[in-house]
Design a protein around this motif. Structure first.
Motif, PDB file in Angstrom:
ATOM      1  N   LEU A   4       0.865  -1.163   0.000  1.00  0.00           N
ATOM      2  CA  LEU A   4       0.000   0.000   0.000  1.00  0.00           C
ATOM      3  C   LEU A   4       0.907   1.219   0.000  1.00  0.00           C
ATOM      4  O   LEU A   4       1.826   1.308   0.810  1.00  0.00           O
ATOM      5  N   GLU A   6       0.884   5.435   0.007  1.00  0.00           N
ATOM      6  CA  GLU A   6       0.148   6.688   0.142  1.00  0.00           C
ATOM      7  C   GLU A   6       0.829   7.801  -0.639  1.00  0.00           C
ATOM      8  O   GLU A   6       2.047   7.789  -0.837  1.00  0.00           O
ATOM      9  N   CYS A  22      -4.284   6.213  -1.747  1.00  0.00           N
ATOM     10  CA  CYS A  22      -3.664   4.967  -1.317  1.00  0.00           C
ATOM     11  C   CYS A  22      -3.801   3.956  -2.440  1.00  0.00           C
ATOM     12  O   CYS A  22      -4.919   3.569  -2.798  1.00  0.00           O
ATOM     13  N   MET A  34     -11.041  -0.779   4.279  1.00  0.00           N
ATOM     14  CA  MET A  34      -9.894   0.108   4.131  1.00  0.00           C
ATOM     15  C   MET A  34     -10.049   1.245   5.123  1.00  0.00           C
ATOM     16  O   MET A  34     -11.169   1.611   5.484  1.00  0.00           O
ATOM     17  N   TRP A  36      -7.947   4.912   7.128  1.00  0.00           N
ATOM     18  CA  TRP A  36      -6.865   5.866   7.290  1.00  0.00           C
ATOM     19  C   TRP A  36      -6.624   6.101   8.767  1.00  0.00           C
ATOM     20  O   TRP A  36      -7.577   6.267   9.545  1.00  0.00           O
ATOM     21  N   ILE A  69     -13.912   9.769   3.240  1.00  0.00           N
ATOM     22  CA  ILE A  69     -13.176   8.602   2.778  1.00  0.00           C
ATOM     23  C   ILE A  69     -13.932   7.960   1.619  1.00  0.00           C
ATOM     24  O   ILE A  69     -15.160   7.932   1.609  1.00  0.00           O
ATOM     25  N   ARG A  71     -13.367   4.979  -2.000  1.00  0.00           N
ATOM     26  CA  ARG A  71     -12.538   3.949  -2.616  1.00  0.00           C
ATOM     27  C   ARG A  71     -12.995   3.687  -4.034  1.00  0.00           C
ATOM     28  O   ARG A  71     -14.161   3.909  -4.381  1.00  0.00           O
ATOM     29  N   GLY A  78      -7.724   3.862  -2.627  1.00  0.00           N
ATOM     30  CA  GLY A  78      -8.468   4.467  -1.550  1.00  0.00           C
ATOM     31  C   GLY A  78      -8.118   5.939  -1.468  1.00  0.00           C
ATOM     32  O   GLY A  78      -7.021   6.343  -1.868  1.00  0.00           O
ATOM     33  N   TYR A  79      -9.049   6.755  -0.949  1.00  0.00           N
ATOM     34  CA  TYR A  79      -8.836   8.196  -0.907  1.00  0.00           C
ATOM     35  C   TYR A  79      -9.312   8.769   0.414  1.00  0.00           C
ATOM     36  O   TYR A  79     -10.206   8.228   1.071  1.00  0.00           O
ATOM     37  N   CYS A  95      -2.332   4.631   5.344  1.00  0.00           N
ATOM     38  CA  CYS A  95      -3.384   3.837   4.743  1.00  0.00           C
ATOM     39  C   CYS A  95      -3.329   2.433   5.320  1.00  0.00           C
ATOM     40  O   CYS A  95      -2.251   1.879   5.543  1.00  0.00           O
TER      41      CYS A  95
END
Length: 121
Positions: A4, A6, A22, A34, A36, A69, A71, A78-79, A95
């Protein structure tokens, strides 16, 4: 081989925004939840937000209404969209994902290397 990574951290002024990404890579069969996390200087790592494979989200009280968040399962991304940033949001953001991987087959939590977010006043 499973990683993973970031990206998107940086230095911003209070009230500004950042979008963290991520990227998951490797022999991934399934991405479950997922999340953060962040770790401020001198403090323990804390949960910021999570998102399930079905899109259900949870947020720490300190970021509700400001962070989002999300994805993209097709992209294995992922964000974390961070708006109205405050100096107390400063820290290293990590992440996290529960992954099912193959070759060899296993299921466990994976962590990114972290990305620094600094919010100035």
């Amino acid at each position: 081989q499973v990683h993973l990574v970031e990206s998107g951290g940086g230095l911003v002024q209070a009230g500004g925004s950042l979008r963290l990404s991520c990227a998951a890579s490797g022999s991934i069969f399934r991405i479950n939840v997922m999340g953060w996390y962040r770790q401020a200087p001198g403090k323990q790592r804390e949960l910021v937000a999570t998102i399930t494979s079905g899109g259900s989200t949870n947020y720490a009280d300190s970021v509700k209404g400001r962070f989002t968040i999300s994805r993209d399962n097709a992209k294995k991304m992922g964000y974390l969209q961070m708006d109205s940033l405050k100096p107390e949001d400063t820290g290293v953001y990590y992440c996290n994902a529960d992954l099912v991987v193959y070759s060899p087959w296993e299921s466990r939590l994976y962590w990114g290397q972290g990305t620094q977010v600094t919010v100035s006043s």
